[in-house]
Design a protein around this motif. Structure first.
Motif, PDB file in Angstrom:
ATOM      1  N   GLY A  24      -7.863  -6.674  12.547  1.00 56.05           N
ATOM      2  CA  GLY A  24      -7.465  -7.416  11.359  1.00 56.05           C
ATOM      3  C   GLY A  24      -6.586  -6.647  10.390  1.00 56.05           C
ATOM      4  N   MET A  25      -6.250  -5.398  10.712  1.00 49.64           N
ATOM      5  CA  MET A  25      -5.468  -4.560   9.799  1.00 49.64           C
ATOM      6  C   MET A  25      -4.029  -4.345  10.271  1.00 49.64           C
ATOM      7  SD  MET A  25      -7.170  -3.924   7.253  1.00 49.64           S
ATOM      8  CE  MET A  25      -8.805  -3.952   6.599  1.00 49.64           C
ATOM      9  N   ASP A  26      -3.594  -5.114  11.241  1.00 48.33           N
ATOM     10  CA  ASP A  26      -2.250  -4.947  11.796  1.00 48.33           C
ATOM     11  C   ASP A  26      -1.172  -5.051  10.720  1.00 48.33           C
ATOM     12  OD1 ASP A  26      -4.109  -5.646  13.872  1.00 48.33           O
ATOM     13  OD2 ASP A  26      -2.393  -5.814  15.211  1.00 48.33           O
ATOM     14  N   ALA A  27      -1.219  -6.101   9.915  1.00 56.69           N
ATOM     15  CA  ALA A  27      -0.182  -6.320   8.907  1.00 56.69           C
ATOM     16  C   ALA A  27      -0.120  -5.166   7.910  1.00 56.69           C
ATOM     17  CB  ALA A  27      -0.420  -7.646   8.185  1.00 56.69           C
ATOM     18  N   ALA A  28      -1.265  -4.678   7.478  1.00 54.12           N
ATOM     19  CA  ALA A  28      -1.300  -3.576   6.513  1.00 54.12           C
ATOM     20  C   ALA A  28      -0.698  -2.306   7.107  1.00 54.12           C
ATOM     21  CB  ALA A  28      -2.731  -3.323   6.056  1.00 54.12           C
ATOM     22  N   TYR A  29      -1.036  -1.997   8.354  1.00 52.57           N
ATOM     23  CA  TYR A  29      -0.508  -0.770   8.954  1.00 52.57           C
ATOM     24  C   TYR A  29       0.973  -0.922   9.295  1.00 52.57           C
ATOM     25  CZ  TYR A  29      -0.316   3.645  11.351  1.00 52.57           C
ATOM     26  OH  TYR A  29       0.027   4.928  11.700  1.00 52.57           O
ATOM     27  N   LEU A  30       1.373  -2.083   9.780  1.00 53.96           N
ATOM     28  CA  LEU A  30       2.783  -2.300  10.091  1.00 53.96           C
ATOM     29  C   LEU A  30       3.634  -2.239   8.824  1.00 53.96           C
ATOM     30  CD1 LEU A  30       2.466  -5.049  12.846  1.00 53.96           C
ATOM     31  CD2 LEU A  30       2.869  -2.594  13.146  1.00 53.96           C
ATOM     32  N   GLN A  31       3.074  -2.665   7.693  1.00 56.52           N
ATOM     33  CA  GLN A  31       3.785  -2.551   6.419  1.00 56.52           C
ATOM     34  C   GLN A  31       4.000  -1.073   6.075  1.00 56.52           C
ATOM     35  OE1 GLN A  31       1.739  -4.066   2.982  1.00 56.52           O
ATOM     36  NE2 GLN A  31       3.518  -3.828   1.656  1.00 56.52           N
ATOM     37  N   TYR A  32       2.975  -0.236   6.266  1.00 56.58           N
ATOM     38  CA  TYR A  32       3.122   1.203   6.033  1.00 56.58           C
ATOM     39  C   TYR A  32       4.218   1.775   6.927  1.00 56.58           C
ATOM     40  CZ  TYR A  32       2.443   6.075   7.200  1.00 56.58           C
ATOM     41  OH  TYR A  32       2.670   7.396   7.497  1.00 56.58           O
ATOM     42  N   LEU A  33       4.195   1.399   8.212  1.00 57.54           N
ATOM     43  CA  LEU A  33       5.209   1.906   9.139  1.00 57.54           C
ATOM     44  C   LEU A  33       6.611   1.511   8.698  1.00 57.54           C
ATOM     45  CD1 LEU A  33       3.530   1.141  12.594  1.00 57.54           C
ATOM     46  CD2 LEU A  33       3.702   3.369  11.456  1.00 57.54           C
ATOM     47  N   ASP A  34       6.774   0.272   8.225  1.00 56.43           N
ATOM     48  CA  ASP A  34       8.085  -0.247   7.864  1.00 56.43           C
ATOM     49  C   ASP A  34       8.571   0.265   6.513  1.00 56.43           C
ATOM     50  OD1 ASP A  34      10.342  -1.881   8.480  1.00 56.43           O
ATOM     51  OD2 ASP A  34       9.604  -3.367   7.038  1.00 56.43           O
ATOM     52  N   SER A  45       6.878   3.400   4.125  1.00 56.37           N
ATOM     53  CA  SER A  45       6.710   4.838   3.910  1.00 56.37           C
ATOM     54  C   SER A  45       7.109   5.675   5.122  1.00 56.37           C
ATOM     55  CB  SER A  45       5.267   5.151   3.532  1.00 56.37           C
ATOM     56  OG  SER A  45       4.921   4.482   2.361  1.00 56.37           O
ATOM     57  N   LEU A  46       6.570   5.346   6.290  1.00 56.76           N
ATOM     58  CA  LEU A  46       6.882   6.149   7.477  1.00 56.76           C
ATOM     59  C   LEU A  46       8.372   6.057   7.805  1.00 56.76           C
ATOM     60  CD1 LEU A  46       5.021   7.128  10.457  1.00 56.76           C
ATOM     61  CD2 LEU A  46       7.056   5.801  10.979  1.00 56.76           C
ATOM     62  N   LYS A  47       8.942   4.877   7.761  1.00 56.23           N
ATOM     63  CA  LYS A  47      10.361   4.689   8.076  1.00 56.23           C
ATOM     64  C   LYS A  47      11.242   5.479   7.113  1.00 56.23           C
ATOM     65  CE  LYS A  47      13.757   0.991   8.939  1.00 56.23           C
ATOM     66  NZ  LYS A  47      14.837   1.878   8.896  1.00 56.23           N
ATOM     67  N   ARG A  48      10.958   5.395   5.839  1.00 55.53           N
ATOM     68  CA  ARG A  48      11.741   6.118   4.823  1.00 55.53           C
ATOM     69  C   ARG A  48      11.683   7.627   5.068  1.00 55.53           C
ATOM     70  NH1 ARG A  48       9.295   4.215   0.353  1.00 55.53           N
ATOM     71  NH2 ARG A  48       7.775   5.883   0.492  1.00 55.53           N
ATOM     72  N   ASP A  49      10.478   8.128   5.311  1.00 58.51           N
ATOM     73  CA  ASP A  49      10.274   9.555   5.549  1.00 58.51           C
ATOM     74  C   ASP A  49      10.985  10.017   6.824  1.00 58.51           C
ATOM     75  OD1 ASP A  49       8.867  12.141   5.033  1.00 58.51           O
ATOM     76  OD2 ASP A  49       7.852  11.619   6.916  1.00 58.51           O
ATOM     77  N   GLN A  93       9.019  14.924  -1.068  1.00 56.42           N
ATOM     78  CA  GLN A  93       9.886  14.194  -1.996  1.00 56.42           C
ATOM     79  C   GLN A  93       9.598  12.693  -1.943  1.00 56.42           C
ATOM     80  OE1 GLN A  93      13.994  15.123  -1.242  1.00 56.42           O
ATOM     81  NE2 GLN A  93      13.684  17.318  -1.464  1.00 56.42           N
ATOM     82  N   PHE A  94       9.172  12.207  -0.785  1.00 55.87           N
ATOM     83  CA  PHE A  94       8.906  10.782  -0.621  1.00 55.87           C
ATOM     84  C   PHE A  94       7.452  10.414  -0.850  1.00 55.87           C
ATOM     85  CE2 PHE A  94      12.690  11.518   1.973  1.00 55.87           C
ATOM     86  CZ  PHE A  94      13.540  10.590   1.400  1.00 55.87           C
ATOM     87  N   SER A  95       6.540  11.319  -0.501  1.00 59.29           N
ATOM     88  CA  SER A  95       5.125  10.955  -0.546  1.00 59.29           C
ATOM     89  C   SER A  95       4.325  11.746  -1.572  1.00 59.29           C
ATOM     90  CB  SER A  95       4.500  11.118   0.837  1.00 59.29           C
ATOM     91  OG  SER A  95       4.715  12.420   1.329  1.00 59.29           O
ATOM     92  N   GLY A  96       4.969  12.593  -2.334  1.00 60.85           N
ATOM     93  CA  GLY A  96       4.268  13.326  -3.382  1.00 60.85           C
ATOM     94  C   GLY A  96       3.691  14.646  -2.899  1.00 60.85           C
ATOM     95  N   MET A 140      -2.849  13.461   0.695  1.00 61.04           N
ATOM     96  CA  MET A 140      -4.226  13.340   1.175  1.00 61.04           C
ATOM     97  C   MET A 140      -4.811  11.978   0.785  1.00 61.04           C
ATOM     98  SD  MET A 140      -6.623  14.413   2.992  1.00 61.04           S
ATOM     99  CE  MET A 140      -6.170  16.064   3.405  1.00 61.04           C
ATOM    100  N   ASN A 141      -4.518  11.517  -0.429  1.00 61.28           N
ATOM    101  CA  ASN A 141      -4.992  10.193  -0.841  1.00 61.28           C
ATOM    102  C   ASN A 141      -4.401   9.100   0.042  1.00 61.28           C
ATOM    103  OD1 ASN A 141      -6.554  11.230  -2.897  1.00 61.28           O
ATOM    104  ND2 ASN A 141      -4.976  10.949  -4.459  1.00 61.28           N
ATOM    105  N   ALA A 142      -3.117   9.207   0.354  1.00 62.95           N
ATOM    106  CA  ALA A 142      -2.470   8.213   1.214  1.00 62.95           C
ATOM    107  C   ALA A 142      -3.069   8.254   2.619  1.00 62.95           C
ATOM    108  CB  ALA A 142      -0.964   8.461   1.267  1.00 62.95           C
ATOM    109  N   TYR A 143      -3.351   9.464   3.112  1.00 60.88           N
ATOM    110  CA  TYR A 143      -3.959   9.604   4.442  1.00 60.88           C
ATOM    111  C   TYR A 143      -5.352   8.965   4.453  1.00 60.88           C
ATOM    112  CZ  TYR A 143      -5.432  11.677   8.843  1.00 60.88           C
ATOM    113  OH  TYR A 143      -5.876  11.857  10.132  1.00 60.88           O
ATOM    114  N   THR A 144      -6.109   9.188   3.396  1.00 63.39           N
ATOM    115  CA  THR A 144      -7.447   8.601   3.283  1.00 63.39           C
ATOM    116  C   THR A 144      -7.359   7.073   3.242  1.00 63.39           C
ATOM    117  OG1 THR A 144      -8.236  10.558   2.114  1.00 63.39           O
ATOM    118  CG2 THR A 144      -9.553   8.561   1.902  1.00 63.39           C
ATOM    119  N   ASP A 145      -6.389   6.557   2.504  1.00 65.10           N
ATOM    120  CA  ASP A 145      -6.198   5.102   2.455  1.00 65.10           C
ATOM    121  C   ASP A 145      -5.855   4.548   3.836  1.00 65.10           C
ATOM    122  OD1 ASP A 145      -6.726   5.103  -0.246  1.00 65.10           O
ATOM    123  OD2 ASP A 145      -4.603   5.002  -0.844  1.00 65.10           O
ATOM    124  N   ARG A 146      -4.980   5.232   4.570  1.00 65.35           N
ATOM    125  CA  ARG A 146      -4.614   4.767   5.911  1.00 65.35           C
ATOM    126  C   ARG A 146      -5.787   4.854   6.880  1.00 65.35           C
ATOM    127  NH1 ARG A 146      -0.139   7.690   4.641  1.00 65.35           N
ATOM    128  NH2 ARG A 146      -0.578   9.375   6.096  1.00 65.35           N
TER     129      ARG A 146
END
Length: 147
Positions: free
Chosen positions: A45-55, A57-61, A114-117, A123-129
């Motif tokens: 049920g978390m596909d949309a949330a993770y795909l949003q991260y990929l599209d 934060s991950l893409k920008r980085d 520069q992109f993720s702080g 670490m907070n973003a990793y915990t959220d993911r």
């Protein structure tokens, strides 16, 4: 005492055997680029949330890392079948070589900050993911280019 001619014959014989063995070794590949492969298990049920991260934060980085020359390319592969027991997404990151990956690691980390702080924000973003996915494993692999 050993006769010098006998010693010379043995030396020549060993040299011929070594040359013959060396000539029989054939490399079937040329080493290619180095890949970091990460297997991800997206929670149900978390596909949309993770795909949003990929599209976002991950893409920008990763686009910035490619543009800077620290990474050659990256790919995201999603499985077509659904199996709750194993990974269902792969993140592949391509580097020119293992030496290039290691040499640029500190510069890559600096650019990513520069992109993720800072480390705390990362670490907070990793915990959220971790609430929406699990990292199953990460492996380094060298591409073999067959001759």
């Amino acid at each position: 005492m050993t006769n010098p001619r006998t010693l010379l014959r043995w030396s020549l014989g060993l040299t011929l055997v070594a040359a013959t063995v060396g000539a029989q070794i054939y490399s079937y590949h040329t080493p290619g680029t180095t890949w970091s492969v990460t297997a991800i298990r997206i929670h149900a049920g978390m596909d949309a949330a993770y795909l949003q991260y990929l599209d976002t934060s991950l893409k920008r980085d990763h686009d910035a890392l490619v543009k800077a020359g620290y990474m050659k390319s990256y790919k995201i592969l999603r499985t077509l079948d659904y199996d709750e027991a194993t990974w269902n997404l792969l993140i592949l990151r391509e580097y020119a070589s293992l030496a290039a990956f290691e040499a640029n690691e500190e510069k890559s980390d600096s650019l990513s900050r520069q992109f993720s702080g800072d480390a705390g924000a990362q670490m907070n973003a990793y915990t959220d993911r971790s609430k929406i996915r699990d990292v199953v494993w990460t492996k380094m692999a060298r591409e073999f280019l067959l001759k």
